[in-house]
Design a protein around this motif. Structure first.
Motif, PDB file in Angstrom:
ATOM      1  N   GLN A  24       0.829  -1.212   0.000  1.00 21.16           N
ATOM      2  CA  GLN A  24       0.000   0.000   0.000  1.00 21.16           C
ATOM      3  C   GLN A  24       0.860   1.257   0.000  1.00 21.16           C
ATOM      4  O   GLN A  24       0.550   2.244  -0.689  1.00 21.16           O
ATOM      5  N   ARG A 384      -5.949  -5.971  -6.729  1.00 19.75           N
ATOM      6  CA  ARG A 384      -6.761  -7.172  -6.527  1.00 19.75           C
ATOM      7  C   ARG A 384      -6.466  -7.811  -5.172  1.00 19.75           C
ATOM      8  O   ARG A 384      -7.389  -8.190  -4.443  1.00 19.75           O
ATOM      9  N   TYR A 385      -5.179  -7.922  -4.868  1.00 15.48           N
ATOM     10  CA  TYR A 385      -4.796  -8.621  -3.642  1.00 15.48           C
ATOM     11  C   TYR A 385      -5.247  -7.862  -2.402  1.00 15.48           C
ATOM     12  O   TYR A 385      -5.660  -8.461  -1.403  1.00 15.48           O
ATOM     13  N   GLU A 386      -5.189  -6.532  -2.481  1.00 17.44           N
ATOM     14  CA  GLU A 386      -5.570  -5.704  -1.339  1.00 17.44           C
ATOM     15  C   GLU A 386      -7.028  -5.240  -1.411  1.00 17.44           C
ATOM     16  O   GLU A 386      -7.477  -4.502  -0.531  1.00 17.44           O
ATOM     17  N   HIS A 387      -7.762  -5.665  -2.438  1.00 16.38           N
ATOM     18  CA  HIS A 387      -9.162  -5.249  -2.633  1.00 16.38           C
ATOM     19  C   HIS A 387      -9.274  -3.718  -2.592  1.00 16.38           C
ATOM     20  O   HIS A 387     -10.149  -3.151  -1.945  1.00 16.38           O
ATOM     21  N   ASP A 388      -8.360  -3.087  -3.325  1.00 14.70           N
ATOM     22  CA  ASP A 388      -8.258  -1.627  -3.339  1.00 14.70           C
ATOM     23  C   ASP A 388      -8.943  -1.089  -4.599  1.00 14.70           C
ATOM     24  O   ASP A 388      -8.346  -1.051  -5.684  1.00 14.70           O
ATOM     25  N   ASN A 389     -10.194  -0.675  -4.473  1.00 14.17           N
ATOM     26  CA  ASN A 389     -10.955  -0.208  -5.633  1.00 14.17           C
ATOM     27  C   ASN A 389     -10.365   1.065  -6.239  1.00 14.17           C
ATOM     28  O   ASN A 389     -10.383   1.254  -7.459  1.00 14.17           O
ATOM     29  N   GLU A 392      -7.432   0.149  -8.341  1.00 14.22           N
ATOM     30  CA  GLU A 392      -7.912  -0.517  -9.546  1.00 14.22           C
ATOM     31  C   GLU A 392      -8.428   0.508 -10.558  1.00 14.22           C
ATOM     32  O   GLU A 392      -8.159   0.409 -11.766  1.00 14.22           O
ATOM     33  N   ASP A 447     -10.644  -8.069 -16.263  1.00  9.72           N
ATOM     34  CA  ASP A 447     -11.704  -7.536 -15.399  1.00  9.72           C
ATOM     35  C   ASP A 447     -12.528  -6.448 -16.071  1.00  9.72           C
ATOM     36  O   ASP A 447     -13.672  -6.211 -15.677  1.00  9.72           O
ATOM     37  N   GLU A 710      -4.806 -18.054   0.242  1.00 13.19           N
ATOM     38  CA  GLU A 710      -5.182 -16.762  -0.318  1.00 13.19           C
ATOM     39  C   GLU A 710      -5.205 -16.814  -1.838  1.00 13.19           C
ATOM     40  O   GLU A 710      -5.750 -15.987  -2.488  1.00 13.19           O
TER      41      GLU A 710
END
Length: 710
Positions: A24, A384-389, A392, A447, A710
């Motif tokens: 991050q 994707r790994y951190e689910h960071d919209n 993305e 995606d 994971e």
């Protein structure tokens, strides 16, 4: 051990080596350094000078003024804003005597050889300050010509744009110039000179309508933008000056909103608060826009215009080719050329021969080059790994900015000689130009539907299949490069520039020929470059002399292992080439494991401990090792598990500071038989995009190795 900063400044010391916070921090720093800036639009005159296919502004004053006399003076002028102040190298050729003044100071003068051999390019260096630099070129007419051509030292790696700096042309793209004159001008008087091409109408022309000035009275599309402060009704009032029998059609944000009645217009629209684009097809509008309280709303240009402010932009003519609502909506993206009565055209303004030209002012955001391909691959996997919209969306926006202007850039190249950006994408002649970034594009397209993404990826696939240079055995190699030193060579780098793209194109198309190509390239290039006595790869094989350079450059070897891991990830277990690819992968891993430093890093030259500890190759070896552990590719998984963990902790301690800055990434390599060149001349850069993405990927694969669920 190489020291890039005090240990207390490392990310390990402040945050530890836990993957999530490190990823991050790096990603946030990169986005902050390279914000999502939109494209801006400059003005370009069709009466200016062309640009050559290798990005040289060609100031042919003898063609502009064929009747000029010998030994007359003509001046050309432009502004340039460098990325950083200091010495700046240019490719330069002269058609006669030229003196260059930088910010009023004499900085360069041609010699007799340069003045005689105009076809020969010289390297010249000018000292530039931070911000806008005013470049004045004094050219003298001779029987051989008058003028010059100039561009950056590497048009693929160092794109530049020249802009006018005089008040009348401020922000215009390209050079301005004077009429020939018999005496020399004092550079201090440059602001008092009348510069060409003309940028304003004559008094007689001002008496005509806009439609008459621009399109000989034929049907045009006029576009402006308005900010609506509150949701509700607005009113469009005024005259529309019809150019034919058809009523003027009004469009709001690309949707048909109403038509004129005779030559007047009164139209009420319900609009949300915010900016809205208004378009008028078929007239010469003179309108005001009011909100529901009767307050007149200010009109402004629908795009960001550099230099001279604009309120309206125009397209035409459309007497024979009248655009539909769908076509107008497409036009209002301001990204693509459009069909007119005269063929493909682009937007223009109310000035003599002045057209809009998009320019990407972002240093990196929206650009296309191979290190950015690696970076964006790491960024999308991090998102994707951190689910960071938000991250993305950032990557997706970068891709859309690249692909959205592809059609325009190819059109611009035809009209002006070279595109305003996407230098590599529009001049593909090597795998460097296309493979890495197109691979990242395909990854994002898993995606999202990216406009023109399939068109561009198909073009890249076609290039690799039919146009990329090959040896007789089919191996990709470099020949006829824009850098002659690279000719007749096979590079380890080209595994990454081809194999990951071929793997992703195989997955997207379902055609196994691309997987077969990827496997064949990996096997053959490995055969040319492998040094069994050292257990690693030579960076380059020189096909002219038939020898390896015998230099085990770190990142070149990293590209190879990374590519082998990418190929194994998509290759079916029953594939006929799998065992051979797996054997190559294991052979490489054994060699790289032997040369890892006790502290966890790898060196710039893998077998030279005195060379600096290099970040990008360390990250790629971590990535390759960890991916193999997770997927069971190793015969001794525990050794590689330990090596990956040790390497990741070393990166966090040695190469990444607590703000997410990355150190120790080797800059782009040249070609040499000398280990000393790689060890001592080929230095490292701060936050180089050759390393940012791969460090992110190394962290993700290490975490996946440790937490396989994971």
């Amino acid at each position: 051990m190489t020291t890039y900063f005090d240990r207390e400044q490392s990310i390990e010391y402040r945050l530890g080596s836990e993957t999530g916070p490190v990823l991050q921090t790096i990603a946030n720093r990169f986005c902050a350094d390279n914000p999502a800036v939109p494209v801006q639009y400059s003005l370009r005159s069709t009466q200016g000078f062309s640009i050559t296919k290798d990005y040289l502004d060609e100031i042919l004053l003898h063609e502009k003024f064929p009747q000029m006399e010998r030994e007359q003076y003509v001046y050309a002028r432009a502004g340039l804003t460098p990325q950083a102040p200091g010495p700046f190298h240019f490719r330069f050729g002269a058609y006669g005597p030229v003196t260059i003044y930088v910010n009023g100071k004499k900085s360069f003068q041609t010699n007799h050889t340069q003045e005689r051999f105009s076809e020969t390019l010289s390297d010249i260096c000018l000292d530039l300050k931070e911000g806008v630099n005013d470049l004045l070129f004094e050219c003298v007419s001779t029987p051989l010509g008058c003028g010059f051509r100039i561009g950056s030292s590497s048009y693929k790696g160092r794109r530049i744009q020249f802009f006018a700096v005089d008040e009348a042309h401020k922000g215009m793209n390209g050079f301005v110039y004077t009429e020939p004159q018999k005496t020399a001008m004092d550079p201090a008087d440059a602001d008092s000179v009348c510069w060409l091409p003309r940028a304003v109408w004559t008094e007689e022309e001002k008496q005509e309508s806009v439609c008459s000035r621009l399109f000989d009275g034929k049907t045009m599309l006029s576009v402006t933008r308005v900010f609506v402060p509150q949701e509700g009704m607005i009113r469009i009032l005024g005259a529309c000056g019809r150019t034919g029998q058809e009523p003027v059609e009004v469009f709001a944000d690309g949707k048909r909103a109403g038509t004129s009645k005779d030559d007047s217009l009164t139209l009420e629209l319900s609009l949300a608060s915010g900016y809205h684009t208004l378009a008028f097809l078929g007239g010469d509008p003179d309108v005001t826009v009011e909100d529901r309280q009767g307050t007149v709303l200010e009109l402004e240009a629908p795009v960001l215009c550099m230099g001279q402010p604009q309120t309206w932009i125009y397209a035409g003519s459309f007497d024979r080719v009248r655009p539909s609502e769908e076509e107008i909506s497409r036009m209002l993206s301001f990204k693509k050329p459009f069909e007119t009565d005269l063929g493909k055209e682009f937007w223009r303004v109310d000035g003599p021969d002045l057209y809009l030209r998009p320019v990407n002012e972002g240093t990196l955001y929206g650009e296309w080059n191979y290190p950015l391909g690696v970076t964006l691959y790491g960024m999308i996997q991090t998102a994707r790994y951190e689910h960071d919209n938000a991250l993305e969306c950032y990557v997706r926006g970068h891709m859309e900015k690249c692909t959205g202007f592809y059609e325009y850039c190819m059109w611009d190249k035809e009209h002006y000689g070279a595109a305003p950006f996407h230098n590599q994408l529009t001049t593909i002649d090597s795998l460097d130009d296309c493979g890495s970034f197109a691979s990242a594009l395909l990854e994002v397209m898993k995606d999202y539907e990216i406009p023109e993404g399939d068109v561009i990826s198909a073009m890249v696939a076609d290039y690799m299949k039919d146009r990329q240079q090959r040896m007789e055995d089919g191996t990709f190699y470099r020949n006829h490069s824009y850098l002659p030193v690279m000719n007749e060579t096979i590079w380890a780098d080209d595994l990454y520039m081809s194999v990951p793209f071929l793997c992703r194109y195989y997955k997207r198309s379902g055609d196994e020929c691309w997987l077969k190509e990827a496997a064949g390239q990996l096997k053959r290039i490995f055969g040319y470059l492998y040094m069994p006595e050292e257990g690693v790869l030579s960076h380059i094989y020189d096909t002219h002399y038939g020898v390896q350079t015998k230099v085990p450059w770190g990142r070149g070897n990293g590209w190879a292992l990374f590519s082998a891991a990418e190929l194994l990830s998509v290759m079916p277990k029953e594939h006929e080439n799998r065992e051979e690819i797996l054997d190559i992968y294991r052979t490489l891993c054994r060699g790289y494991l032997k040369v890892q430093d006790p502290d966890g890093m790898w060196h710039q030259v893998l077998t030279m401990k005195e060379s600096y500890e290099e970040t990008s190759c360390t990250a790629m070896f971590i990535y390759g090792f960890a991916k193999g552990v997770k997927n069971g590719w190793h015969t001794d998984g525990e050794a590689y598990r330990k090596a990956a963990i040790k390497g990741w902790r070393a990166l966090c301690r040695t190469s990444i500071d607590w703000k997410g800055n990355i150190y120790g990434v080797c800059r782009g390599s040249g070609y040499s038989f000398s280990r000393e060149y790689y060890a001592y001349e080929l230095g490292w850069n701060f936050n180089d995009t050759h390393g940012t993405g791969i460090v992110l990927l190394a962290g993700i694969e290490t975490e996946r190795m440790l937490c396989p669920e994971e």
